[in-house]
Motif scaffolding. Structure first.
Motif, short mmCIF file in Angstrom:
data_model
loop_
_atom_site.label_atom_id
_atom_site.label_comp_id
_atom_site.label_asym_id
_atom_site.label_seq_id
_atom_site.Cartn_x
_atom_site.Cartn_y
_atom_site.Cartn_z
N MET A 1 8.21 2.85 9.70
CA MET A 1 7.24 1.74 9.69
C MET A 1 6.02 2.10 8.84
SD MET A 1 7.22 -1.31 10.99
CE MET A 1 6.10 -2.67 11.26
N GLU A 2 5.59 3.36 8.95
CA GLU A 2 4.45 3.80 8.12
C GLU A 2 4.81 3.71 6.64
OE1 GLU A 2 1.97 7.80 6.99
OE2 GLU A 2 2.65 7.64 9.07
N GLN A 3 6.05 4.07 6.29
CA GLN A 3 6.48 4.02 4.89
C GLN A 3 6.53 2.57 4.38
OE1 GLN A 3 6.65 6.50 2.73
NE2 GLN A 3 5.93 7.75 4.44
N VAL A 4 6.99 1.66 5.23
CA VAL A 4 6.99 0.25 4.84
C VAL A 4 5.54 -0.20 4.58
CG1 VAL A 4 7.53 -2.13 5.58
CG2 VAL A 4 9.14 -0.28 6.04
N GLY A 5 4.62 0.24 5.45
CA GLY A 5 3.20 -0.04 5.25
C GLY A 5 2.68 0.54 3.94
N ARG A 6 3.10 1.76 3.63
CA ARG A 6 2.69 2.39 2.37
C ARG A 6 3.26 1.63 1.17
NH1 ARG A 6 -0.15 6.77 2.87
NH2 ARG A 6 -0.12 7.86 4.88
N GLY A 7 4.50 1.16 1.31
CA GLY A 7 5.12 0.41 0.21
C GLY A 7 4.32 -0.84 -0.13
N PHE A 8 4.02 -1.65 0.90
CA PHE A 8 3.27 -2.88 0.64
C PHE A 8 1.81 -2.60 0.31
CE2 PHE A 8 6.81 -4.93 3.15
CZ PHE A 8 7.29 -5.69 2.09
N GLY A 9 1.24 -1.55 0.89
CA GLY A 9 -0.14 -1.18 0.56
C GLY A 9 -0.26 -0.72 -0.89
N SER A 10 0.70 0.08 -1.33
CA SER A 10 0.71 0.56 -2.72
C SER A 10 0.88 -0.61 -3.69
CB SER A 10 1.85 1.57 -2.89
OG SER A 10 2.10 1.82 -4.24
N PHE A 11 1.72 -1.57 -3.32
CA PHE A 11 1.93 -2.78 -4.13
C PHE A 11 0.59 -3.49 -4.33
CE2 PHE A 11 3.08 -7.36 -4.31
CZ PHE A 11 3.99 -7.35 -5.36
N GLN A 12 -0.19 -3.65 -3.25
CA GLN A 12 -1.51 -4.28 -3.35
C GLN A 12 -2.47 -3.44 -4.21
OE1 GLN A 12 -3.32 -6.84 -0.85
NE2 GLN A 12 -1.37 -7.86 -1.14
N ARG A 13 -2.43 -2.13 -3.99
CA ARG A 13 -3.36 -1.24 -4.72
C ARG A 13 -3.13 -1.30 -6.22
NH1 ARG A 13 -2.07 3.81 -6.19
NH2 ARG A 13 -0.46 4.00 -4.58
N LEU A 14 -1.86 -1.26 -6.63
CA LEU A 14 -1.54 -1.24 -8.07
C LEU A 14 -1.81 -2.59 -8.73
CD1 LEU A 14 1.78 0.82 -7.81
CD2 LEU A 14 -0.39 1.64 -8.77
N LEU A 15 -1.92 -3.64 -7.91
CA LEU A 15 -2.15 -4.99 -8.47
C LEU A 15 -3.57 -5.50 -8.20
CD1 LEU A 15 1.29 -6.50 -7.44
CD2 LEU A 15 0.49 -6.28 -9.79
N TYR A 16 -4.46 -4.61 -7.72
CA TYR A 16 -5.78 -5.10 -7.28
C TYR A 16 -6.55 -5.74 -8.43
CZ TYR A 16 -8.78 -1.58 -9.48
OH TYR A 16 -9.46 -0.84 -10.40
#
Length: 380
Positions: free
Chosen positions: A138-153
């Motif tokens: 679950m943490e990794q899924v959170g990291r996946g979507f969080g990273s997606f947001q970070r790279l597109l900020y």
């Protein structure tokens, strides 16, 4: 993935294959049957001694009526993700969806019958989880979507085509719900006093994210809008998130939508259509794990208003979906696929039960968020 028989599948796609820039010699195909909307095929090619794997998709143009605009969104977002990874000196291999162009230089092929197709490079040695069984996953899924947001900020979200207008505009969805109750097309309203009252009691809460966006309290961002766990690829070796997939619904929205829907779906203890509501609750360990991964990845660019309102996202998205199921039940099941006359009502009651449990844990969710924010700031 279930794989279907070869020959019939090959006959479906054989005239499409020559139009894409696939490397090597065609070897075989199997249909992947996990998706609900598009038809998806795994292609195997052989290039000298190297196997080359591709994904071919037949796009459902009933759902996505503007496939060229959708693919243009995907192309712009994946180009941006790739450039952001390179700027951070990160490896781009398997980290971003890679569109395979047609021989005419397009990202889409329209066949003689007007059917629309696209292709991607296959991401190997990775899996997507329909059900998350551990806090680490679950943490990794959170990291996946969080990273997606970070790279597109820094991507201009307003430049994206909107594939589903007003998708999370909860005020407009509430007005549609009220209209359905008034019209009562199939005579189901008389049995729904409790469910209708439930929605009316929460209408202010439901509209709060739209209000914050309208007033500029929180910014518009690039959002995925289908943040289920099976849209993050996890590496088979490390178990870590490597790539976010299924970008058809990428558009401008709030980070609270993506966070809230991911926790609603991934941290529920039961299926979306569980008829026994005593089985339905929010798994707080999973909610905490997702929050940790998401907040650590988005640390430094989500605003304080976004971070502190993350738990609100879970409430709004759960209530919105409950209301959508209930609206469809009242309308006579015209939108969601059902397997019984009561299916949409069962789904609505399941989401309502989940929301009641989320409301019971509101203070806990707020303190989890605050601890994750403090922890991520200490990592800087």
């Amino acid at each position: 993935y279930e794989q279907s028989g070869d020959k019939m599948t090959y006959n479906t796609i054989k005239n499409v294959l020559p139009h894409f820039c696939f490397q090597g010699q065609y070897k075989g195909v199997s249909e992947l049957t996990s998706g609900n909307i598009n038809s998806t095929y795994l292609l195997e090619y052989q290039d000298e001694s190297q196997p080359c794997l591709y994904i071919l998709q037949h796009i459902n143009t009933y759902v996505f009526k503007n496939p060229r605009e959708v693919i243009s969104n995907i192309s712009a977002v994946t180009d941006h993700l790739r450039a952001a990874l390179r700027r951070n000196h990160e490896d781009t291999a398997r980290r971003v969806l890679e569109l395979i162009p047609t021989r005419g230089g397009s990202n889409l092929h329209e066949d003689t019958e007007g059917e629309v197709w696209r292709a991607y490079a296959y991401i190997g040695n990775a899996r997507a989880l329909d059900v998350v069984t551990s806090a680490f996953e679950m943490e990794q899924v959170g990291r996946g979507f969080g990273s997606f947001q970070r790279l597109l900020y820094d991507f201009p979200a307003q430049d994206l085509f909107c594939p589903i207008p007003n998708f999370h505009h909860t005020l407009k969805r509430f007005y549609a719900f009220v209209r359905s109750v008034d019209e009562d097309r199939v005579g189901r309203v008389k049995h729904l006093n409790d469910e209708i009252e439930f929605m009316f009691e929460r209408r202010r809460m439901m509209g709060s994210i739209v209000k914050m966006l309208d007033e500029g309290v929180i910014p518009y961002r690039v959002t995925h809008n289908d943040t289920k766990s099976n849209n993050v690829m996890l590496d088979n070796t490390t178990g870590e998130a490597i790539c976010v997939i299924d970008l058809d619904t990428v558009m401008a929205g709030s980070s609270l939508y993506d966070y809230g829907d991911a926790v609603r779906f991934g941290a529920s203890t039961a299926a979306e259509d569980e008829p026994d509501i005593s089985k339905i609750a929010l798994d707080m360990d999973k909610a905490k794990a997702f929050t940790k991964g998401f907040v650590e990845e988005t640390n430094g660019f989500l605003t304080d208003a976004e971070l502190t309102n993350l738990p609100l996202g879970i409430k709004v998205l759960t209530c919105e979906l409950a209301m959508r199921f209930l609206t469809d039940y009242i309308d006579g099941d015209v939108y969601f696929r059902v397997n019984s006359p009561e299916h949409n009502l069962v789904r609505a009651r399941a989401q309502m039960a989940l929301l009641r449990d989320i409301e019971r844990h509101e203070k806990d969710l707020q303190s989890i968020t605050e601890r994750c924010i403090a922890g991520s700031k200490s990592l800087k």
